[in-house]
Design a protein around this motif. Structure first.
Motif, mmCIF file in Angstrom:
data_model
loop_
_atom_site.group_PDB
_atom_site.id
_atom_site.type_symbol
_atom_site.label_atom_id
_atom_site.label_comp_id
_atom_site.label_asym_id
_atom_site.label_seq_id
_atom_site.Cartn_x
_atom_site.Cartn_y
_atom_site.Cartn_z
ATOM 1 N N PHE A 5 0.888 -1.343 -0.090
ATOM 2 C CA PHE A 5 -0.043 -0.147 0.052
ATOM 3 C C PHE A 5 0.812 1.268 -0.232
ATOM 4 O O PHE A 5 1.687 1.427 1.086
ATOM 5 C CB PHE A 5 -0.799 0.223 1.444
ATOM 6 C CG PHE A 5 -1.793 -1.402 1.525
ATOM 7 C CD1 PHE A 5 -2.759 -1.572 0.943
ATOM 8 C CD2 PHE A 5 -1.252 -2.187 2.421
ATOM 9 C CE1 PHE A 5 -3.493 -2.717 1.161
ATOM 10 C CE2 PHE A 5 -1.824 -3.416 2.519
ATOM 11 C CZ PHE A 5 -3.081 -3.584 1.874
ATOM 12 N N LEU A 92 -3.362 6.598 -3.760
ATOM 13 C CA LEU A 92 -3.213 5.397 -3.219
ATOM 14 C C LEU A 92 -2.798 4.358 -4.237
ATOM 15 O O LEU A 92 -3.858 4.072 -4.969
ATOM 16 C CB LEU A 92 -4.349 5.181 -2.286
ATOM 17 C CG LEU A 92 -4.201 3.642 -1.474
ATOM 18 C CD1 LEU A 92 -3.014 3.591 -0.557
ATOM 19 C CD2 LEU A 92 -5.493 3.659 -0.597
ATOM 20 N N LEU A 94 -1.906 0.427 -4.920
ATOM 21 C CA LEU A 94 -2.226 -1.052 -4.552
ATOM 22 C C LEU A 94 -1.186 -1.808 -5.475
ATOM 23 O O LEU A 94 -1.805 -1.807 -6.561
ATOM 24 C CB LEU A 94 -3.304 -1.618 -4.315
ATOM 25 C CG LEU A 94 -4.387 -0.678 -3.508
ATOM 26 C CD1 LEU A 94 -5.618 -1.316 -3.431
ATOM 27 C CD2 LEU A 94 -3.910 -0.279 -1.883
ATOM 28 N N VAL A 102 -9.492 -5.690 -6.969
ATOM 29 C CA VAL A 102 -9.889 -5.000 -5.738
ATOM 30 C C VAL A 102 -11.517 -4.508 -5.932
ATOM 31 O O VAL A 102 -11.883 -4.017 -6.936
ATOM 32 C CB VAL A 102 -9.099 -3.933 -5.128
ATOM 33 C CG1 VAL A 102 -9.723 -3.218 -4.010
ATOM 34 C CG2 VAL A 102 -7.857 -4.261 -5.021
ATOM 35 N N MET A 175 -7.000 7.988 8.685
ATOM 36 C CA MET A 175 -7.647 7.782 7.314
ATOM 37 C C MET A 175 -7.578 6.137 7.325
ATOM 38 O O MET A 175 -6.531 5.635 7.583
ATOM 39 C CB MET A 175 -6.976 8.504 6.012
ATOM 40 C CG MET A 175 -7.175 9.733 6.365
ATOM 41 S SD MET A 175 -6.083 10.601 5.057
ATOM 42 C CE MET A 175 -4.248 10.172 5.261
ATOM 43 N N LYS A 176 -8.674 5.542 6.784
ATOM 44 C CA LYS A 176 -8.496 4.040 6.674
ATOM 45 C C LYS A 176 -9.276 3.614 5.066
ATOM 46 O O LYS A 176 -10.377 4.319 4.540
ATOM 47 C CB LYS A 176 -9.406 3.461 7.594
ATOM 48 C CG LYS A 176 -9.154 2.008 7.852
ATOM 49 C CD LYS A 176 -9.801 1.367 8.909
ATOM 50 C CE LYS A 176 -9.370 -0.332 8.862
ATOM 51 N NZ LYS A 176 -9.725 -0.914 10.521
ATOM 52 N N PHE A 177 -8.617 2.852 4.340
ATOM 53 C CA PHE A 177 -8.959 2.330 3.235
ATOM 54 C C PHE A 177 -9.209 0.706 3.306
ATOM 55 O O PHE A 177 -8.252 0.325 3.772
ATOM 56 C CB PHE A 177 -7.906 2.612 2.197
ATOM 57 C CG PHE A 177 -8.213 2.192 0.912
ATOM 58 C CD1 PHE A 177 -8.721 3.080 -0.360
ATOM 59 C CD2 PHE A 177 -8.115 0.894 0.430
ATOM 60 C CE1 PHE A 177 -8.986 2.971 -1.422
ATOM 61 C CE2 PHE A 177 -8.327 0.432 -1.070
ATOM 62 C CZ PHE A 177 -8.872 1.611 -1.812
ATOM 63 N N GLU A 178 -10.351 0.318 3.028
ATOM 64 C CA GLU A 178 -10.556 -1.186 2.958
ATOM 65 C C GLU A 178 -11.175 -1.576 1.748
ATOM 66 O O GLU A 178 -11.517 -0.840 0.783
ATOM 67 C CB GLU A 178 -11.494 -1.447 3.958
ATOM 68 C CG GLU A 178 -11.361 -0.860 5.652
ATOM 69 C CD GLU A 178 -12.534 -1.063 6.414
ATOM 70 O OE1 GLU A 178 -12.340 -0.806 7.379
ATOM 71 O OE2 GLU A 178 -13.480 -1.770 5.946
ATOM 72 N N GLY A 179 -10.835 -2.810 1.389
ATOM 73 C CA GLY A 179 -11.340 -3.432 0.192
ATOM 74 C C GLY A 179 -11.174 -5.047 0.341
ATOM 75 O O GLY A 179 -10.715 -5.355 1.298
ATOM 76 N N VAL A 180 -11.680 -5.613 -0.742
ATOM 77 C CA VAL A 180 -11.454 -7.074 -0.773
ATOM 78 C C VAL A 180 -10.992 -7.431 -2.335
ATOM 79 O O VAL A 180 -11.158 -6.946 -3.343
ATOM 80 C CB VAL A 180 -12.798 -7.820 -0.788
ATOM 81 C CG1 VAL A 180 -12.657 -9.257 -0.837
ATOM 82 C CG2 VAL A 180 -13.525 -7.568 0.647
ATOM 83 N N ILE A 181 -9.479 -8.330 -2.251
ATOM 84 C CA ILE A 181 -9.047 -8.723 -3.357
ATOM 85 C C ILE A 181 -10.005 -10.102 -3.912
ATOM 86 O O ILE A 181 -10.137 -10.976 -3.065
ATOM 87 C CB ILE A 181 -7.694 -9.076 -3.114
ATOM 88 C CG1 ILE A 181 -6.932 -8.059 -2.687
ATOM 89 C CG2 ILE A 181 -6.978 -9.630 -4.395
ATOM 90 C CD1 ILE A 181 -5.586 -8.309 -2.227
#
Lengths: 182, 67
Positions: A5, A92, A94, A102, A175-181
């Protein structure tokens, strides 16, 4: 599988926001506090020893004006859906070192607990192409981000970010970034 | 899976049918600010008729939750 990240404050040159750094929203100059009722006039990267890491990189500043407009680097009001990727504050990246997708990515700001909005400020954000700012305080108000195309094993998000103080003094949050691969 | 609290422990999984589908997911989060932390999870999601069970691993812990 190692997912990396990389957060950047964009500008004439990008400044990496390492995991010991902070994104700092200021009034005019570096470390100059924003007063209650006002929004950021400059954005910087501050190191853990207090240095101005983005000094010399002409960092971008996105300032909330109305629900649909911003001032970029002190300029005249712009509809935020005209803001280019290169004009956004945050980039950002990835990188998985391989092709990946993502999905369900979200971005929000919190304090102490993910459902709690930071005290003393409103954190506005938008993805480039959005027509409205969102108050992204707390996970329940997270900005939902679009899926990206894969480019050289990377997926990149461009985010406008502006902070408006509702109370005086130095205010903080995460600050928060979330996701799913998938 | 039909949980019956009155059954002895070794009966708990007796009626647990095979899941209809297994999905492998990798949720992740990255944070900057007061908290600076990057995390990637491995999740095996078992789909049953009316619910899902997720087996989650984050490199330090393993836990199971019903969705």
């Amino acid at each position: 599988m190692t997912l990396t990240f990389d957060w950047y404050l964009q500008g004439s040159s990008d400044t990496k926001i390492d995991d010991t750094d902070k994104l700092l929203f200021s009034s005019g100059e570096f470390d100059e506090r924003i007063v209650a009722g006002k929004c950021n006039d400059s954005t910087h990267v501050k190191t853990d020893v207090g240095a101005n890491k983005s000094d010399g990189n002409s960092p971008n500043n996105n300032k909330y004006l109305t629900n649909s407009t911003a001032s970029l680097n002190g300029g005249l009001p712009r509809n935020i859906n005209t803001v280019l990727d290169s004009e956004a504050t945050i980039k950002l990246e990835l990188n998985l070192g391989d092709d990946f997708q993502v999905e369900d990515a979200i971005f929000y700001a919190y304090q102490e607990s993910s459902n709690v909005s930071p005290d003393g400020l409103i954190f506005y954000s938008a993805e480039t192409g959005n027509s409205k700012w969102s108050d992204i305080g707390g996970r329940g108000n997270a900005l939902e981000l679009g899926d990206k195309t894969i480019d050289s094993n990377k997926q990149t998000y461009y985010l406008l970010a502006s902070v408006c103080l509702t109370a005086g003094g130095r205010q903080t949050g995460t600050m928060k970034f979330e996701g799913v691969i998938k | 899976m039909n949980f019956d609290k009155d059954l002895p422990d070794h009966f708990f999984f007796k009626s647990w049918t095979k899941p209809k589908k297994i999905n492998y997911l990798h949720p992740f989060s990255t944070e900057r600010g007061s908290v600076n932390k990057d995390k990637v999870y491995s999740v095996a999601e078992l789909e049953f008729d009316s619910y899902k069970i997720q087996i989650c691993i984050d490199g330090e812990s393993c836990w199971i939750k019903k969705c």
